[in-house]
Motif scaffolding. Structure first.
Motif, PDB file in Angstrom:
ATOM      1  N   TYR A 479      46.728  40.430  40.567  1.00 52.83           N
ATOM      2  CA  TYR A 479      45.870  39.594  39.725  1.00 52.83           C
ATOM      3  C   TYR A 479      44.422  39.973  40.020  1.00 52.83           C
ATOM      4  N   ALA A 480      43.617  40.028  38.950  1.00 54.89           N
ATOM      5  CA  ALA A 480      42.278  40.586  39.128  1.00 54.89           C
ATOM      6  C   ALA A 480      41.296  40.005  38.122  1.00 54.89           C
ATOM      7  N   VAL A 481      40.027  40.096  38.497  1.00 54.21           N
ATOM      8  CA  VAL A 481      38.914  39.808  37.603  1.00 54.21           C
ATOM      9  C   VAL A 481      37.898  40.932  37.791  1.00 54.21           C
ATOM     10  N   TYR A 482      37.277  41.393  36.702  1.00 52.07           N
ATOM     11  CA  TYR A 482      36.387  42.538  36.804  1.00 52.07           C
ATOM     12  C   TYR A 482      35.269  42.427  35.778  1.00 52.07           C
ATOM     13  N   GLY A 498      29.760  48.292  37.996  1.00 55.10           N
ATOM     14  CA  GLY A 498      30.967  47.484  37.851  1.00 55.10           C
ATOM     15  C   GLY A 498      31.444  46.935  39.176  1.00 55.10           C
ATOM     16  N   LEU A 499      32.237  45.862  39.089  1.00 55.11           N
ATOM     17  CA  LEU A 499      32.783  45.206  40.276  1.00 55.11           C
ATOM     18  C   LEU A 499      34.155  44.629  39.918  1.00 55.11           C
ATOM     19  N   ARG A 500      35.104  44.731  40.848  1.00 59.25           N
ATOM     20  CA  ARG A 500      36.449  44.196  40.627  1.00 59.25           C
ATOM     21  C   ARG A 500      36.963  43.559  41.911  1.00 59.25           C
ATOM     22  N   PHE A 501      37.531  42.368  41.758  1.00 56.46           N
ATOM     23  CA  PHE A 501      38.278  41.735  42.852  1.00 56.46           C
ATOM     24  C   PHE A 501      39.744  41.712  42.456  1.00 56.46           C
ATOM     25  N   ALA A 530      41.679  43.403  47.579  1.00 55.12           N
ATOM     26  CA  ALA A 530      40.787  44.555  47.645  1.00 55.12           C
ATOM     27  C   ALA A 530      39.636  44.332  46.675  1.00 55.12           C
ATOM     28  N   THR A 531      38.449  44.782  47.074  1.00 54.91           N
ATOM     29  CA  THR A 531      37.260  44.692  46.232  1.00 54.91           C
ATOM     30  C   THR A 531      36.685  46.088  46.052  1.00 54.91           C
ATOM     31  N   THR A 532      36.411  46.460  44.819  1.00 55.07           N
ATOM     32  CA  THR A 532      35.873  47.788  44.538  1.00 55.07           C
ATOM     33  C   THR A 532      34.639  47.668  43.648  1.00 55.07           C
ATOM     34  N   GLY A 533      33.808  48.709  43.687  1.00 50.49           N
ATOM     35  CA  GLY A 533      32.594  48.710  42.887  1.00 50.49           C
ATOM     36  C   GLY A 533      32.218  50.111  42.453  1.00 50.49           C
TER      37      GLY A 533
END
Length: 699
Positions: A479-482, A498-501, A530-533
């Motif tokens: 499950y994610a929000v971006y 950009g950013l995603r959790f 995980a968090t990415t950017g």
């Protein structure tokens, strides 16, 4: 390809490239009096009924000179407009792989390669894997004819992501070994293929470390006419190298509100014949194994260059239906189905042990992929968004492995390992524009249900033989929000960040395994996040220069294959489950410089560096304090996938395009990548997925 169409006269404009005669999509048509706006479709068409009596209609598209006409002038031109390309050699394609929204390549800070439907017709690939290889920038590995495992920038398999019409194909049992799933796609049914190089986790989540392969299949096209538009095509092909026979048929129907497209392809491949020069001798097939009078016998192959058996067949079916009741709502339903026959794993059949074949039988069972897909698009300016796209998808995957040894204790045991995955996904993507600001954001939920069953029979008596399952019964969730933010600072400078959790949850039940292994647990559950950017810029100091830079991170969450698989990868070595895994991360930097020299030469150069941290690798392990267990009747050393390694990959890409008179074009692409990684023993060595230098030149 054959086609036909039925038209009646109406106020439909058609916009074409003045040099090539091809349709130009995403052309913006506007007028102030009356106030109206329209956008051309993939056929370069748009309904301009709302522009009647307009004295000034502006027609413009990226990469083309602007045209201005009155409605009366357009009527004189029979509503056909030719746009002249600007004197620049830079790509003008509209891509969707970077953000899942339509975006011009000139605005994208990452490297993207596109393959059109015209490229498919030119390359004439046998499979979608071959299509990717023809790009000259994706390296394809094959262990057998029914395969094709892409390698991009030193990564492959479950560190690359496949997307079909915006839906991820990757499942919870995508492995680190070579994957054949891409051949489930039908090249004849693909409208555009886009390869995004480098991490794409902001939009696509887990697995998008080395790159994303985004396939857009044929879309139903609405008609701007009062009558139904009909278009069809067919193709037949024979290939002598493997006696391939392929037949394809497609037909599309379109009215103003309803449209459908149907595509059917059947391929039959015979045994592959090797070339007589340049191929390694170890690839030859000097023998085959035949069972005669209940005994496995080695029979000489009369032609060792014929890889017997490697033939298989495949059926692909696609059906889409589109309904657009008004200018705000657009609905599209798609059904995809692909099934192969059983086919052999050739690299295992030519393996020997003590001078004898290791396997009497080693086949992949039928590979089945099915997808039901519903896409809803809503366009209206609101406080939160201008455009909304909702994707609901249900996919079914089936694969199996069928094997029997030539000698030893398991020479009479015919084993089948069957895996089934039901994958459900929900994506909701939003777009909002405010002047030079563009906000793209969304939410996503994915659920995979994994069923695995191991069965076997004694071929002498047909009695069942108990064998363990390959995987535990498992559920994998993500499950994610971006969010992506795009800004045009000036006509020369664009930025994107950009950013995603992303959270993930793996729940496995090992109850069926306890009859074979003395595990000290029955169930396992792993929950982590995980968090990415990413951040990138596009700088165009003039029409002849384009410079981009991008920093990004990607991740791969542990899946069921990582945490729960039990298999013997080599003799006397076994991999067992490890329930304590975390995500691995990639940190990437890349830069691209493009330069056009006049109207006849374009040069591209890209460089990249990727560091992989917390990498999952196979290392020695223990079960209940023991470093060896009995597996398949043999004492085997215990291994497990662990977060214990790192890797680095760096390289560059070069591209040259020369445009000569009379339509002659010369293109050349060259790719170099070099990687190192920690191996199973902790030693640093060359990365096994960093392909050797490769490229392609065409006239």
């Amino acid at each position: 390809m054959l086609g036909f169409a039925l038209f009646v006269q109406s106020q439909t404009i058609t916009v074409l490239d003045a040099h090539t005669g091809q349709a130009v999509d995403m052309v913006t048509i506007t007028s102030q009096n009356p106030r109206a706006i329209a956008l051309t479709n993939t056929k370069g068409q748009a309904d301009i009924s709302a522009f009647k009596d307009a004295q000034q209609i502006v027609i413009k598209a990226n990469g083309y000179h602007q045209e201005t006409h009155s409605f009366g002038e357009l009527k004189t031109l029979l509503f056909k407009v030719l746009l002249t390309p600007k004197p620049t050699l830079f790509d003008r394609e509209i891509v969707v792989s970077a953000t899942r929204w339509r975006q011009n390549t000139l605005e994208v800070p990452t490297k993207i390669t596109s393959l059109s439907r015209e490229d498919v017709a030119l390359f004439n690939p046998q499979t979608a894997a071959d299509l990717l290889g023809q790009s000259g920038e994706v390296f394809i590995q094959k262990s057998q004819q029914g395969g094709g495992s892409p390698m991009i920038r030193g990564f492959s398999t479950n560190r690359l992501l496949y997307s079909i019409d915006g839906v991820r194909m990757n499942t919870a049992i995508f492995r680190s070994g070579n994957l054949q799933n891409v051949i489930s796609l039908d090249p004849f049914a693909i409208e555009t293929t886009e390869v995004l190089f480098g991490p794409g986790s902001i939009i696509y989540g887990s697995d998008a470390i080395g790159g994303v392969m985004s396939f857009q299949t044929l879309s139903p096209q609405l008609s701007f006419e009062d009558s139904i538009q009909v278009k069809g095509g067919s193709a037949s092909r024979y290939s002598s190298a493997n006696n391939e026979i392929t037949n394809h048929f497609n037909v599309s129907l379109g009215s103003k509100k309803w449209a459908t497209v149907t595509s059917i392809t059947h391929s039959k491949f015979g045994n592959l014949r090797m070339g007589r020069r340049g191929g390694p001798d170890e690839y030859l097939r000097p023998f085959t194994v035949v069972r005669i009078d209940s005994v496995d016998r080695i029979v000489d192959n009369p032609d060792p260059h014929v890889q017997d058996p490697t033939g298989y067949s495949q059926m692909n079916l696609m059906q889409k239906v589109r309904f657009r009741p008004n200018s705000k709502w657009d609905f599209e339903y798609a059904f995809h189905y692909s099934e192969t026959s059983e086919y052999s794993r050739y690299d295992r059949l030519i393996e020997t042990r003590d001078g004898l074949p290791r396997s009497a039988v080693w086949n992949y069972g039928p590979q089945i992929w099915m997808m039901n897909y519903l896409k809803t698009t809503y366009s209206e300016k609101t406080l939160l968004f201008d455009n909304l796209t909702l994707r609901l998808a249900q996919q079914y995957f089936e694969e199996s492995r069928i094997d029997r040894n030539f000698s030893g204790g398991n020479r009479f045991r015919l084993r089948t390992q069957l895996e089934e995955v039901m994958a459900y996904s929900v994506n909701s993507d939003f777009e909002k524009r405010l002047g030079n600001h563009r906000l793209l954001y969304g939410v996503e939920y994915i659920f995979n249900d994994v069923q695995s069953k191991g069965t076997a029979v004694d071929i002498r008596t047909n009695d069942p033989v108990a064998v363990p399952d390959r995987y535990p019964k498992s559920q994998w969730q993500s499950y994610a929000v971006y969010v992506n933010y795009l800004h045009q600072f000036s006509k020369k400078l664009n930025g994107q960040a950009g950013l995603r959790f992303n959270g993930f949850d793996v729940n496995s039940d090992f109850t069926r395994h306890l009859a074979f292994y003395d595990f000290d647990f029955t169930n396992s559950r792993t929950q982590n996040s995980a968090t990415t950017g990413s951040i990138g810029i596009v700088y165009r100091p003039s029409n002849s220069w384009r410079i981009t830079g991008n920093l990004s991170t990607g991740f791969r969450a542990p899946n069921v294959d990582d945490m729960g698989k039990i298999f013997d990868f080599v003799a006397n070595q076994v991999v067992v489950p490890n329930t304590n895994l975390a995500a691995e991360y990639a940190y990437n930097a890349d830069v691209n410089v493009s330069k056009a020299f006049g109207k006849h030469l374009k040069v591209d150069a890209s460089g990249f560096y990727t560091y992989l941290d917390n990498a999952m690798v196979r290392r020695p392990f223990q079960v209940n304090g023991q470093d060896s267990i009995i597996f398949n009747g043999e004492m085997s050393q215990v291994n497990a996938i662990q977060n214990a390694a790192y890797g680095t990959v760096y390289g560059f890409n070069l591209g040259i395009a020369i445009f000569l008179p009379n339509g002659i074009t010369i293109t050349s692409k060259f790719n170099y990548q070099r990687g190192i990684e920690e191996d199973d023993q902790g030693n640093v060595s060359r990365s096994r997925h960093a392909a050797p230098a490769f490229g392609i030149t065409r006239i």
